[in-house]
Design a protein around this motif. Sequence first.
Motif, PDB file in Angstrom:
ATOM      1  N   HIS A  22       0.880  -1.173   0.000  1.00 55.53           N
ATOM      2  CA  HIS A  22       0.000   0.000   0.000  1.00 55.53           C
ATOM      3  C   HIS A  22       0.915   1.221   0.000  1.00 55.53           C
ATOM      4  N   PHE A  23       0.797   2.047  -1.019  1.00 53.71           N
ATOM      5  CA  PHE A  23       1.584   3.272  -1.084  1.00 53.71           C
ATOM      6  C   PHE A  23       0.935   4.342  -0.214  1.00 53.71           C
ATOM      7  N   THR A  24       1.725   5.304   0.226  1.00 53.30           N
ATOM      8  CA  THR A  24       1.191   6.367   1.081  1.00 53.30           C
ATOM      9  C   THR A  24       0.107   7.172   0.377  1.00 53.30           C
ATOM     10  N   SER A  25       0.098   7.160  -0.940  1.00 53.01           N
ATOM     11  CA  SER A  25      -0.926   7.878  -1.711  1.00 53.01           C
ATOM     12  C   SER A  25      -2.274   7.173  -1.683  1.00 53.01           C
ATOM     13  N   GLU A  27      -2.700   4.252  -3.165  1.00 52.26           N
ATOM     14  CA  GLU A  27      -2.676   3.284  -4.254  1.00 52.26           C
ATOM     15  C   GLU A  27      -2.144   1.952  -3.754  1.00 52.26           C
ATOM     16  N   GLY A  28      -2.418   0.916  -4.523  1.00 48.41           N
ATOM     17  CA  GLY A  28      -1.912  -0.407  -4.206  1.00 48.41           C
ATOM     18  C   GLY A  28      -0.958  -0.867  -5.283  1.00 48.41           C
ATOM     19  N   GLY A  29      -0.066  -1.776  -4.915  1.00 42.86           N
ATOM     20  CA  GLY A  29       0.879  -2.323  -5.879  1.00 42.86           C
ATOM     21  C   GLY A  29       0.992  -3.826  -5.726  1.00 42.86           C
ATOM     22  N   SER A  44      -5.059   2.540  -8.758  1.00 40.45           N
ATOM     23  CA  SER A  44      -5.601   3.682  -8.023  1.00 40.45           C
ATOM     24  C   SER A  44      -6.282   3.184  -6.751  1.00 40.45           C
ATOM     25  N   SER A  45      -6.584   4.092  -5.858  1.00 45.77           N
ATOM     26  CA  SER A  45      -7.268   3.711  -4.611  1.00 45.77           C
ATOM     27  C   SER A  45      -8.573   2.978  -4.896  1.00 45.77           C
ATOM     28  N   SER A  49      -9.227  -0.934  -4.010  1.00 43.73           N
ATOM     29  CA  SER A  49     -10.333  -1.259  -3.109  1.00 43.73           C
ATOM     30  C   SER A  49     -11.263  -2.297  -3.742  1.00 43.73           C
ATOM     31  N   THR A  50     -11.560  -2.134  -5.017  1.00 45.49           N
ATOM     32  CA  THR A  50     -12.407  -3.088  -5.734  1.00 45.49           C
ATOM     33  C   THR A  50     -11.741  -4.452  -5.805  1.00 45.49           C
TER      34      THR A  50
END
Length: 64
Positions: A22-25, A27-29, A44-45, A49-50
């Motif tokens: 989980h990036f601080t922004s 977003e996920g990776g 993207s967030s 989440s989806t």
Amino acid sequence: MRVQWCKSSYSKVSGDCVEVTHFTSGEGGIRDSKQPELGYLSFSSAEWSTFVSALSSRGSVKLV
């Protein structure tokens, strides 16, 4: 930016797995744990989440 990647507990047997972060922004990776030097896919967030909700709803995957 330095992030902490988490590997699935299922990878202990074969070692073939993906890692997530989980990036601080927000977003996920996701990346290949055996070849992290090849890079990663970011989401993207809303997309992350989806993705997590879809996996969690199946009951077969627990994400950190």
